[in-house]
Design a protein around this motif. Structure first.
Motif, short mmCIF file in Angstrom:
data_model
loop_
_atom_site.label_atom_id
_atom_site.label_comp_id
_atom_site.label_asym_id
_atom_site.label_seq_id
_atom_site.Cartn_x
_atom_site.Cartn_y
_atom_site.Cartn_z
N VAL A 287 11.13 -3.21 -1.82
CA VAL A 287 9.88 -3.18 -2.58
C VAL A 287 9.13 -4.50 -2.42
O VAL A 287 7.91 -4.51 -2.21
CB VAL A 287 10.16 -2.85 -4.07
CG1 VAL A 287 8.93 -3.04 -4.93
CG2 VAL A 287 10.68 -1.41 -4.19
N ALA A 288 9.86 -5.59 -2.43
CA ALA A 288 9.20 -6.90 -2.23
C ALA A 288 8.57 -6.96 -0.84
O ALA A 288 7.49 -7.52 -0.66
CB ALA A 288 10.21 -8.04 -2.41
N HIS A 291 5.34 -5.13 -0.94
CA HIS A 291 4.30 -5.94 -1.59
C HIS A 291 3.78 -7.01 -0.64
O HIS A 291 2.59 -7.25 -0.54
CB HIS A 291 4.84 -6.59 -2.87
CG HIS A 291 5.04 -5.58 -3.96
ND1 HIS A 291 6.02 -5.69 -4.92
CD2 HIS A 291 4.41 -4.40 -4.22
CE1 HIS A 291 5.97 -4.65 -5.74
NE2 HIS A 291 5.01 -3.85 -5.32
N GLU A 292 4.68 -7.64 0.09
CA GLU A 292 4.25 -8.74 0.96
C GLU A 292 3.52 -8.25 2.22
O GLU A 292 2.52 -8.83 2.62
CB GLU A 292 5.46 -9.60 1.37
CG GLU A 292 5.06 -10.74 2.28
CD GLU A 292 6.19 -11.72 2.59
OE1 GLU A 292 7.30 -11.59 2.01
OE2 GLU A 292 5.96 -12.61 3.44
N GLY A 294 2.43 -5.01 2.88
CA GLY A 294 1.74 -3.73 2.70
C GLY A 294 0.54 -3.49 3.59
O GLY A 294 0.47 -2.45 4.27
N ALA A 331 5.59 1.94 -4.53
CA ALA A 331 4.95 0.75 -3.93
C ALA A 331 4.03 1.16 -2.77
O ALA A 331 2.95 0.59 -2.60
CB ALA A 331 6.03 -0.23 -3.46
N ALA A 334 0.89 2.66 -4.18
CA ALA A 334 0.03 1.61 -4.73
C ALA A 334 -0.71 0.91 -3.59
O ALA A 334 -1.89 0.55 -3.71
CB ALA A 334 0.85 0.60 -5.53
N GLU A 335 -0.03 0.72 -2.47
CA GLU A 335 -0.66 0.09 -1.31
C GLU A 335 -1.80 0.98 -0.79
O GLU A 335 -2.88 0.50 -0.46
CB GLU A 335 0.38 -0.18 -0.22
CG GLU A 335 -0.16 -0.60 1.13
CD GLU A 335 -1.06 -1.84 1.11
OE1 GLU A 335 -0.96 -2.64 0.16
OE2 GLU A 335 -1.87 -1.98 2.04
N ARG A 338 -4.74 0.64 -3.07
CA ARG A 338 -5.39 -0.65 -2.87
C ARG A 338 -6.31 -0.60 -1.64
O ARG A 338 -7.44 -1.08 -1.65
CB ARG A 338 -4.29 -1.71 -2.68
CG ARG A 338 -4.73 -3.14 -2.90
CD ARG A 338 -3.73 -4.12 -2.31
NE ARG A 338 -3.43 -3.88 -0.90
CZ ARG A 338 -4.26 -4.13 0.09
NH1 ARG A 338 -5.44 -4.65 -0.14
NH2 ARG A 338 -3.92 -3.84 1.34
#
Ligand code: DNO
Length: 398
Positions: A287-288, A291-292, A294, A331, A334-335, A338
């Protein structure tokens, strides 16, 4: 909320799973390549157009190319590489003219994805792919007798491997060898033992830094072309995400990814986010990583593995295993959101259920591509789709 694009891999007309069945599984996109031209030469546009037309005639679309193979000369960095890079660019141009924009590839030396066992029984009767770290070491040390192999293992592992070798029948060892070197589906080259030893020796003296430099050289040439054509390149991680046979592997960790993305810092230089491959390491926080990285994730392979204490792993149910798949999907969604908000045209991320167990009527079929049976992947896709729907309902309810 918009879902990710649901895709299925198809190996072409020789695939025992026909497009019609893929459509019944609910996929809309196809992930495919011209597997008959897998030697690094350019794909003729007419052949690409033909392949595409066959997919479209079945009511599906060719969403992702997986993979355009990267010739060994490029990975090793021999003078021949410029010719192969030229052909790679020709293939990219032909694909762009045919409107296919997402291109997956890998940079693993000699072996692509690697398993020792193709029919590992699960408690419910399903059969799974598995990597047994001790069987692997037994093969490397006692059968292949790779020069210098001892240095790649701990003293405990050396002892375990010898004991394992002594306990395995010749047939069992032959099966392990076949799985390791004679090619799982999509492998570019199938070896016999002597050919495999030769291929390994071509990498003598090539360090991880050298391999990274050779990747950077390749990217310097192809990323600007992809960028200009509006294509998205997405490198597939090492599977498993650690060194095998003493070979360097450079797409295994978040630090590796940072280095690759920085080598050409543009959107066209992106990632295939394969949860099963990155998930073979406990130190990869999936998941991290989403986030980094994406914005540069162009394609997702969703699959779960159960890591075993001795470094082995087996492929789990898509929602089982060591990684939290719903959290990964959350995640990725969400990307997507965004990107949409940012006005990116390529906001939707194609996913495919990567691999599946051998289940039900697929068990016992003569022709099944390991990992790519219909029913196991159909189940995987259905579960992943279910997670997306569940998330949508939860979000709508606030
Ligand atoms: C295995 C696959 C890999 C993958 C290539 C991408 O099932 O995920 O063979 O296609 O490594 O280049």
């Amino acid at each position: 909320m918009e879902f990710m694009e649901e895709c299925f891999r198809w190996y072409g007309p020789d695939d025992p799973v026909p497009l019609a069945h893929i459509r019944q599984a609910g996929a809309t996109g196809i992930v495919s390549a011209l597997h008959r031209i897998y030697d690094g030469s350019a794909w003729p546009e007419a052949a690409i157009a033909d392949h595409k037309a066959g997919i479209e005639a079945a009511g599906l679309s060719w969403s992702v190319v997986e993979s355009i193979p990267v010739h060994a000369s490029i990975k090793i960095g021999t003078p021949l590489r410029d010719r192969y890079i030229g052909w790679y660019k020709d293939t990219l141009r032909a694909l762009a003219r045919q409107g296919i924009a997402t291109i997956c590839y890998n940079f693993m030396p000699v072996v692509d994805w690697t398993r020792t066992e193709l029919k590992h029984p699960m408690p419910n009767g399903a059969l799974a792919l598995r990597f047994d770290a001790v069987d692997f070491a037994a093969y490397d040390l006692c059968v292949l007798r790779r020069p210098g192999a001892e240095a790649n293992y701990t003293p405990d592992r050396l002892a375990e491997a010898e004991a394992r070798f002594a306990s395995l029948t010749p047939e069992a060892m032959e099966r392990i060898e076949r799985n390791l070197i004679a090619g799982l589906p999509a492998t570019e080259v199938r070896y016999d033992r002597a050919g495999f030893q030769r291929a390994l020796s071509e990498y003598d003296g090539i360090s991880a830094d050298d391999l990274h430099e050779n990747l950077a050289y390749f990217l310097r040439q192809i990323v600007p072309v992809a960028d200009e054509l509006g294509l998205r390149l997405c490198i597939h991680p090492d599977d498993p995400a650690f060194s095998l046979f003493g070979l360097p592997r450079i797409v295994s960790t978040a630090a590796d990814v940072r280095r690759i993305l920085a080598a050409q810092d543009v959107q066209a230089n992106g990632l295939t986010f394969c949860t099963g491959s990155y998930g073979t390491r406990a130190d990869n926080d999936l998941v991290a990583m989403i986030h980094e990285f994406g914005p540069r994730i162009h394609f997702a392979h969703l699959r779960n593995v159960t890591r075993e204490p001795d470094g082995s792993f087996h492929e789990a149910d898509h929602l089982g295993g060591s990684s939290d798949m719903p959290a990964v999907i959350l995640a990725l969604l969400a990307e997507q959101a965004r990107r949409r908000d940012a006005g990116r045209a390529d906001w939707r991320i194609p996913l495919r259920p990567d691999h599946g167990h051998l289940l039900a009527d697929d068990i016992g079929k003569d022709r099944v591509n390991p990992g790519y049976s219909l029913i196991g992947r159909l189940r995987g896709l259905a579960e992943l789709r279910g997670v997306m729907h569940g998330i949508a309902v939860a979000q709508a309810a606030g």
